[in-house]
Design a protein around this motif. Sequence first.
Motif, PDB file in Angstrom:
ATOM      1  N   MET A   1       0.832  -1.165   0.000  1.00 45.84           N
ATOM      2  CA  MET A   1       0.000   0.000   0.000  1.00 45.84           C
ATOM      3  C   MET A   1       0.890   1.246   0.000  1.00 45.84           C
ATOM      4  O   MET A   1       1.801   1.376   0.816  1.00 45.84           O
ATOM      5  CB  MET A   1      -0.895  -0.015   1.248  1.00 45.84           C
ATOM      6  N   LYS A   2       0.640   2.147  -0.924  1.00 47.03           N
ATOM      7  CA  LYS A   2       1.433   3.383  -0.988  1.00 47.03           C
ATOM      8  C   LYS A   2       1.114   4.257   0.212  1.00 47.03           C
ATOM      9  O   LYS A   2      -0.041   4.351   0.612  1.00 47.03           O
ATOM     10  CB  LYS A   2       1.146   4.138  -2.279  1.00 47.03           C
ATOM     11  N   HIS A   3       2.163   4.883   0.751  1.00 46.31           N
ATOM     12  CA  HIS A   3       1.973   5.732   1.922  1.00 46.31           C
ATOM     13  C   HIS A   3       3.123   6.732   2.054  1.00 46.31           C
ATOM     14  O   HIS A   3       4.147   6.607   1.396  1.00 46.31           O
ATOM     15  CB  HIS A   3       1.872   4.883   3.181  1.00 46.31           C
ATOM     16  N   HIS A   4       2.931   7.732   2.925  1.00 44.49           N
ATOM     17  CA  HIS A   4       3.971   8.677   3.342  1.00 44.49           C
ATOM     18  C   HIS A   4       4.318   8.354   4.799  1.00 44.49           C
ATOM     19  O   HIS A   4       3.533   7.729   5.496  1.00 44.49           O
ATOM     20  CB  HIS A   4       3.453  10.125   3.334  1.00 44.49           C
ATOM     21  N   ASP A   5       5.464   8.806   5.265  1.00 43.18           N
ATOM     22  CA  ASP A   5       5.832   8.706   6.677  1.00 43.18           C
ATOM     23  C   ASP A   5       5.918  10.127   7.224  1.00 43.18           C
ATOM     24  O   ASP A   5       7.000  10.720   7.238  1.00 43.18           O
ATOM     25  CB  ASP A   5       7.181   7.999   6.850  1.00 43.18           C
ATOM     26  N   PRO A   6       4.800  10.714   7.644  1.00 44.80           N
ATOM     27  CA  PRO A   6       4.823  12.107   8.099  1.00 44.80           C
ATOM     28  C   PRO A   6       5.654  12.280   9.368  1.00 44.80           C
ATOM     29  O   PRO A   6       5.599  11.441  10.260  1.00 44.80           O
ATOM     30  CB  PRO A   6       3.350  12.427   8.346  1.00 44.80           C
ATOM     31  N   MET A   7       6.426  13.366   9.435  1.00 44.99           N
ATOM     32  CA  MET A   7       7.285  13.619  10.588  1.00 44.99           C
ATOM     33  C   MET A   7       6.925  14.906  11.323  1.00 44.99           C
ATOM     34  O   MET A   7       7.498  15.201  12.344  1.00 44.99           O
ATOM     35  CB  MET A   7       8.751  13.685  10.152  1.00 44.99           C
ATOM     36  N   GLY A   8       6.014  15.689  10.797  1.00 43.17           N
ATOM     37  CA  GLY A   8       5.625  16.932  11.449  1.00 43.17           C
ATOM     38  C   GLY A   8       6.518  18.090  11.057  1.00 43.17           C
ATOM     39  O   GLY A   8       6.123  18.976  10.342  1.00 43.17           O
ATOM     40  N   THR A  30       8.749   4.232  -5.446  1.00 40.96           N
ATOM     41  CA  THR A  30       8.559   5.552  -4.866  1.00 40.96           C
ATOM     42  C   THR A  30       8.430   6.576  -5.981  1.00 40.96           C
ATOM     43  O   THR A  30       8.835   6.318  -7.112  1.00 40.96           O
ATOM     44  CB  THR A  30       9.706   5.933  -3.905  1.00 40.96           C
ATOM     45  N   GLU A  31       7.869   7.726  -5.644  1.00 45.81           N
ATOM     46  CA  GLU A  31       7.699   8.787  -6.631  1.00 45.81           C
ATOM     47  C   GLU A  31       9.030   9.404  -7.038  1.00 45.81           C
ATOM     48  O   GLU A  31       9.207   9.847  -8.162  1.00 45.81           O
ATOM     49  CB  GLU A  31       6.801   9.891  -6.068  1.00 45.81           C
ATOM     50  N   VAL A  33      13.550   9.361  -5.966  1.00 48.58           N
ATOM     51  CA  VAL A  33      14.690   8.969  -5.131  1.00 48.58           C
ATOM     52  C   VAL A  33      15.769  10.045  -5.210  1.00 48.58           C
ATOM     53  O   VAL A  33      15.860  10.784  -6.197  1.00 48.58           O
ATOM     54  CB  VAL A  33      15.297   7.606  -5.556  1.00 48.58           C
ATOM     55  N   ILE A  34      16.573  10.125  -4.166  1.00 45.76           N
ATOM     56  CA  ILE A  34      17.734  11.022  -4.170  1.00 45.76           C
ATOM     57  C   ILE A  34      18.907  10.303  -4.810  1.00 45.76           C
ATOM     58  O   ILE A  34      19.673  10.873  -5.576  1.00 45.76           O
ATOM     59  CB  ILE A  34      18.081  11.453  -2.725  1.00 45.76           C
ATOM     60  N   PHE A  35      19.025   8.999  -4.503  1.00 46.22           N
ATOM     61  CA  PHE A  35      20.144   8.195  -4.988  1.00 46.22           C
ATOM     62  C   PHE A  35      19.689   6.747  -5.081  1.00 46.22           C
ATOM     63  O   PHE A  35      18.980   6.258  -4.203  1.00 46.22           O
ATOM     64  CB  PHE A  35      21.316   8.314  -4.012  1.00 46.22           C
ATOM     65  N   SER A  36      20.106   6.057  -6.134  1.00 38.12           N
ATOM     66  CA  SER A  36      19.828   4.630  -6.269  1.00 38.12           C
ATOM     67  C   SER A  36      21.017   3.960  -6.941  1.00 38.12           C
ATOM     68  O   SER A  36      21.512   4.449  -7.961  1.00 38.12           O
ATOM     69  CB  SER A  36      18.566   4.401  -7.105  1.00 38.12           C
ATOM     70  N   LEU A  37      21.456   2.867  -6.380  1.00 40.05           N
ATOM     71  CA  LEU A  37      22.553   2.087  -6.932  1.00 40.05           C
ATOM     72  C   LEU A  37      22.027   0.684  -7.226  1.00 40.05           C
ATOM     73  O   LEU A  37      21.774  -0.098  -6.292  1.00 40.05           O
ATOM     74  CB  LEU A  37      23.728   2.036  -5.959  1.00 40.05           C
ATOM     75  N   PHE A  38      21.784   0.397  -8.498  1.00 42.61           N
ATOM     76  CA  PHE A  38      21.303  -0.913  -8.957  1.00 42.61           C
ATOM     77  C   PHE A  38      19.988  -1.327  -8.290  1.00 42.61           C
ATOM     78  O   PHE A  38      19.722  -2.522  -8.130  1.00 42.61           O
ATOM     79  CB  PHE A  38      22.361  -2.000  -8.739  1.00 42.61           C
ATOM     80  N   ASN A  39      19.179  -0.376  -7.861  1.00 40.24           N
ATOM     81  CA  ASN A  39      17.931  -0.654  -7.135  1.00 40.24           C
ATOM     82  C   ASN A  39      18.155  -1.509  -5.894  1.00 40.24           C
ATOM     83  O   ASN A  39      17.244  -2.173  -5.418  1.00 40.24           O
ATOM     84  CB  ASN A  39      16.890  -1.308  -8.050  1.00 40.24           C
ATOM     85  N   ARG A  40      19.366  -1.490  -5.361  1.00 44.94           N
ATOM     86  CA  ARG A  40      19.685  -2.241  -4.137  1.00 44.94           C
ATOM     87  C   ARG A  40      20.013  -1.300  -2.984  1.00 44.94           C
ATOM     88  O   ARG A  40      19.803  -1.641  -1.826  1.00 44.94           O
ATOM     89  CB  ARG A  40      20.883  -3.180  -4.366  1.00 44.94           C
ATOM     90  N   VAL A  41      20.559  -0.129  -3.299  1.00 38.67           N
ATOM     91  CA  VAL A  41      20.868   0.892  -2.297  1.00 38.67           C
ATOM     92  C   VAL A  41      20.090   2.140  -2.698  1.00 38.67           C
ATOM     93  O   VAL A  41      20.339   2.702  -3.772  1.00 38.67           O
ATOM     94  CB  VAL A  41      22.388   1.191  -2.241  1.00 38.67           C
ATOM     95  N   ILE A  42      19.134   2.532  -1.856  1.00 42.07           N
ATOM     96  CA  ILE A  42      18.222   3.617  -2.238  1.00 42.07           C
ATOM     97  C   ILE A  42      18.121   4.632  -1.101  1.00 42.07           C
ATOM     98  O   ILE A  42      17.832   4.275   0.040  1.00 42.07           O
ATOM     99  CB  ILE A  42      16.821   3.061  -2.556  1.00 42.07           C
ATOM    100  N   LEU A  43      18.355   5.898  -1.448  1.00 37.85           N
ATOM    101  CA  LEU A  43      18.184   7.002  -0.505  1.00 37.85           C
ATOM    102  C   LEU A  43      16.980   7.799  -0.987  1.00 37.85           C
ATOM    103  O   LEU A  43      16.918   8.200  -2.152  1.00 37.85           O
ATOM    104  CB  LEU A  43      19.428   7.891  -0.473  1.00 37.85           C
ATOM    105  N   PHE A  44      16.010   8.025  -0.089  1.00 42.31           N
ATOM    106  CA  PHE A  44      14.802   8.743  -0.482  1.00 42.31           C
ATOM    107  C   PHE A  44      14.205   9.487   0.707  1.00 42.31           C
ATOM    108  O   PHE A  44      14.668   9.335   1.837  1.00 42.31           O
ATOM    109  CB  PHE A  44      13.776   7.787  -1.105  1.00 42.31           C
ATOM    110  N   ARG A  45      13.201  10.326   0.424  1.00 36.78           N
ATOM    111  CA  ARG A  45      12.506  11.118   1.444  1.00 36.78           C
ATOM    112  C   ARG A  45      11.110  10.528   1.658  1.00 36.78           C
ATOM    113  O   ARG A  45      10.175  10.848   0.939  1.00 36.78           O
ATOM    114  CB  ARG A  45      12.374  12.570   0.993  1.00 36.78           C
ATOM    115  N   PRO A  46      10.931   9.654   2.650  1.00 41.75           N
ATOM    116  CA  PRO A  46       9.620   9.039   2.870  1.00 41.75           C
ATOM    117  C   PRO A  46       8.568  10.008   3.397  1.00 41.75           C
ATOM    118  O   PRO A  46       7.377   9.716   3.326  1.00 41.75           O
ATOM    119  CB  PRO A  46       9.907   7.937   3.885  1.00 41.75           C
ATOM    120  N   ASP A  47       9.005  11.166   3.905  1.00 43.09           N
ATOM    121  CA  ASP A  47       8.044  12.158   4.392  1.00 43.09           C
ATOM    122  C   ASP A  47       7.420  12.957   3.253  1.00 43.09           C
ATOM    123  O   ASP A  47       6.322  13.478   3.388  1.00 43.09           O
ATOM    124  CB  ASP A  47       8.690  13.100   5.406  1.00 43.09           C
TER     125      ASP A  47
END
Length: 79
Positions: A1-8, A30-31, A33-47
Motif C-alpha cells: 500500500m502506498k503511503h507517506h511517513d509524516p514527521m511533522g 517511490t515517486e 529517489v535522491i540516490f539509487s545504486l542498482f535498485n539495491r541501495v536507495i536514498l529517499f525522502r519518505p516524508d
Amino acid sequence: MKHHDPMGSGSYYKLNVVMIKAQEGGVFETERVIFSLFNRVILFRPDLYEHSVSTITRGKRVLLSIALHAPWSTAAKRS
C-alpha cells in the motif's frame, strides 16, 4: 500500500539496502529517489514522497534500513 511517513517538522531521510532480494515480488516503488545504486541501495525522502513494496510471492526480502530525522528545516536555515 502506498503511503507517506509524516514527521511533522524537519526533514526525514531513509537509506534502504536490500541485502537479499525476493525471488518474486518485493519491488520497492517511490515517486522520487535522491540516490539509487542498482535498485539495491536507495536514498529517499519518505516524508515527501509516496512509497511502497510489492507483495512478495516467492522467497524473502531482507532489508537494512537506516533513518535520519533532521529536526531543522531548509526554510529555517535560509532565514
